[in-house]
Design a protein around this motif. Structure first.
Motif, PDB file in Angstrom:
ATOM      1  N   GLN A  16       2.604   9.150   3.212  1.00 13.57           N
ATOM      2  CA  GLN A  16       1.984  10.239   3.969  1.00 13.57           C
ATOM      3  C   GLN A  16       0.819  10.862   3.197  1.00 13.57           C
ATOM      4  N   VAL A  17       0.994  11.056   1.900  1.00 17.04           N
ATOM      5  CA  VAL A  17      -0.072  11.663   1.090  1.00 17.04           C
ATOM      6  C   VAL A  17      -1.273  10.732   0.999  1.00 17.04           C
ATOM      7  N   THR A  18      -1.026   9.459   0.661  1.00 17.51           N
ATOM      8  CA  THR A  18      -2.153   8.539   0.482  1.00 17.51           C
ATOM      9  C   THR A  18      -2.808   8.180   1.803  1.00 17.51           C
ATOM     10  N   ARG A  19      -2.015   8.024   2.856  1.00 13.94           N
ATOM     11  CA  ARG A  19      -2.586   7.684   4.165  1.00 13.94           C
ATOM     12  C   ARG A  19      -3.484   8.800   4.676  1.00 13.94           C
ATOM     13  N   GLY A  20      -3.014  10.032   4.579  1.00 15.54           N
ATOM     14  CA  GLY A  20      -3.805  11.160   5.056  1.00 15.54           C
ATOM     15  C   GLY A  20      -5.084  11.348   4.272  1.00 15.54           C
ATOM     16  N   ASN A  21      -5.012  11.219   2.955  1.00 21.19           N
ATOM     17  CA  ASN A  21      -6.209  11.437   2.136  1.00 21.19           C
ATOM     18  C   ASN A  21      -7.159  10.251   2.192  1.00 21.19           C
TER      19      ASN A  21
END
Length: 357
Positions: free
Chosen positions: A343-348
């Motif tokens: 979730q963190v890497t996909r969003g950023n």
């Protein structure tokens, strides 16, 4: 000498924006230059210690505050060189020119600069030294790259965004409630979803112990989707979150009337006062609306990928600097560690892709 590769589970670079052309400024360096008389006139330089003090009251990260103050000092130098002496004298065109910094990392630098200048005006408004709409509001950090109807993947909020959002939340007052919006931001930035947030009862909040905590209900997945399932958990409040909820508790106590059900009874919702069930859509919408009030004042509502979910991701990501702490962050969010990482890497990554477009 070979430089060690960055830890893929260190989220610090995602949260702490910097301007590589400007050195950080430690707040204590400004205290020695306080000029109260000039400060009261809204003088660009004399107000720096005041702005620093207000920012520190809501800052989630000391290094970010120092980075922001360095950028702020550079902006006041630029504005003074252009002939401005007070914040009321600064034209929007000058602000936009300062914000639109060129360079390979322009997207994050521009957003940091925008939040610095806008955050300065919010601090001055909070102090009673500025009484009109911030001229930085509405300036697009990167022209043409703001959200319209497409939110895209939710990205993690950054520390500078959290600083101005916290400051904005204490300006989001009404005749009916002073601390409600701030309380909603506090609960969401403790990792609650906007569905969980209204379900937090006063009996779930420990605001008196040494480790001030909040019990969150979690959310089962109706489709057995691991990414959608959120576990019930107990999270620790940071000092700002605990203070805000304590202030809201005190405000509600003052409104209690003899013979009526207490507004702060253990079985009452911290945020929701509607008549429908706490698991109703109206409860979710009510919590989301309070967060959006602060978004509007902070001028973050048009940011790509930015939503109440960004505060939740920030609550977990702020603790992650290695794989071991990835597990800590995931526990705070109530999800699997690799789900958090996706979730963190996909969003950023989505945000970066849109910035490069």
């Amino acid at each position: 000498m070979l430089q060690a590769a960055a830890d893929r589970y260190d989220y610090t670079p995602l949260l702490r924006r910097t301007d590589p052309t400007i050195a950080p400024l430690i707040p204590i360096d400004l205290v020695q230059a306080v000029d109260v008389a000039a400060e009261m006139t809204g003088d660009l330089t004399a107000t720096l210690p005041l702005i620093a003090d207000i920012w520190q009251q809501v800052s989630p990260d000391l290094d970010t505050t120092a980075n922001m103050l360095g950028v702020l000092a550079a902006f006041t130098t630029t504005a003074t060189a252009a002939g401005a002496t007070a914040w009321h004298d600064v034209p929007t065109e000058l602000i936009a020119e300062f914000i639109h910094a060129p360079g390979p990392s322009a997207g994050d630098v521009c957003r940091l600069r925008k939040n610095v200048v806008h955050g300065a005006y919010l601090a001055l408004y909070d102090a009673g030294l500025f009484d009109v709409v911030s001229p930085a509001a509405g300036v697009d950090p990167v022209p043409g790259q703001v959200r319209t109807d497409d939110r895209g993947s939710v990205r993690t909020a950054t520390h500078d965004e959290m600083l101005i959002l916290r400051l904005a939340s204490r300006l989001a007052v009404s005749s009916r409630a002073v601390h409600l919006s701030a309380a909603a931001v506090a609960i969401c930035s403790a990792s609650a979803t906007t569905t969980e947030a209204p379900q937090v009862l006063w009996g779930h909040a420990d605001l008196t112990g040494d480790a001030r905590q909040l019990a969150l209900a979690g959310s089962p997945s109706a489709t057995n989707d691991d990414e959608a399932r959120i576990e019930a958990r107990i999270v620790t409040l940071d000092p700002w979150e605990a203070e805000v909820l304590t202030d809201w508790h005190t405000e509600l106590q003052a409104k209690d009337k003899p013979g009526k059900t207490s507004r702060v009874a253990p079985a009452t919702s911290v945020l929701y006062t509607g008549k429908q069930a706490l698991d109703s859509n109206s409860a979710h919408v009510g919590a989301d609306q309070q967060v959006r009030k602060a978004f509007a004042i902070a001028d973050l509502g048009r940011e790509l990928g930015f939503s109440a979910g960004s505060l939740r991701l920030w609550a977990a990501a702020r603790h992650v600097t290695s794989f071991a702490t990835l597990i800590t962050g995931a526990t705070i969010a109530g999800i699997d560690p690799f789900t958090l990482h996706r979730q963190v890497t996909r969003g950023n990554d989505h945000g970066r892709a849109r910035t490069r477009a």
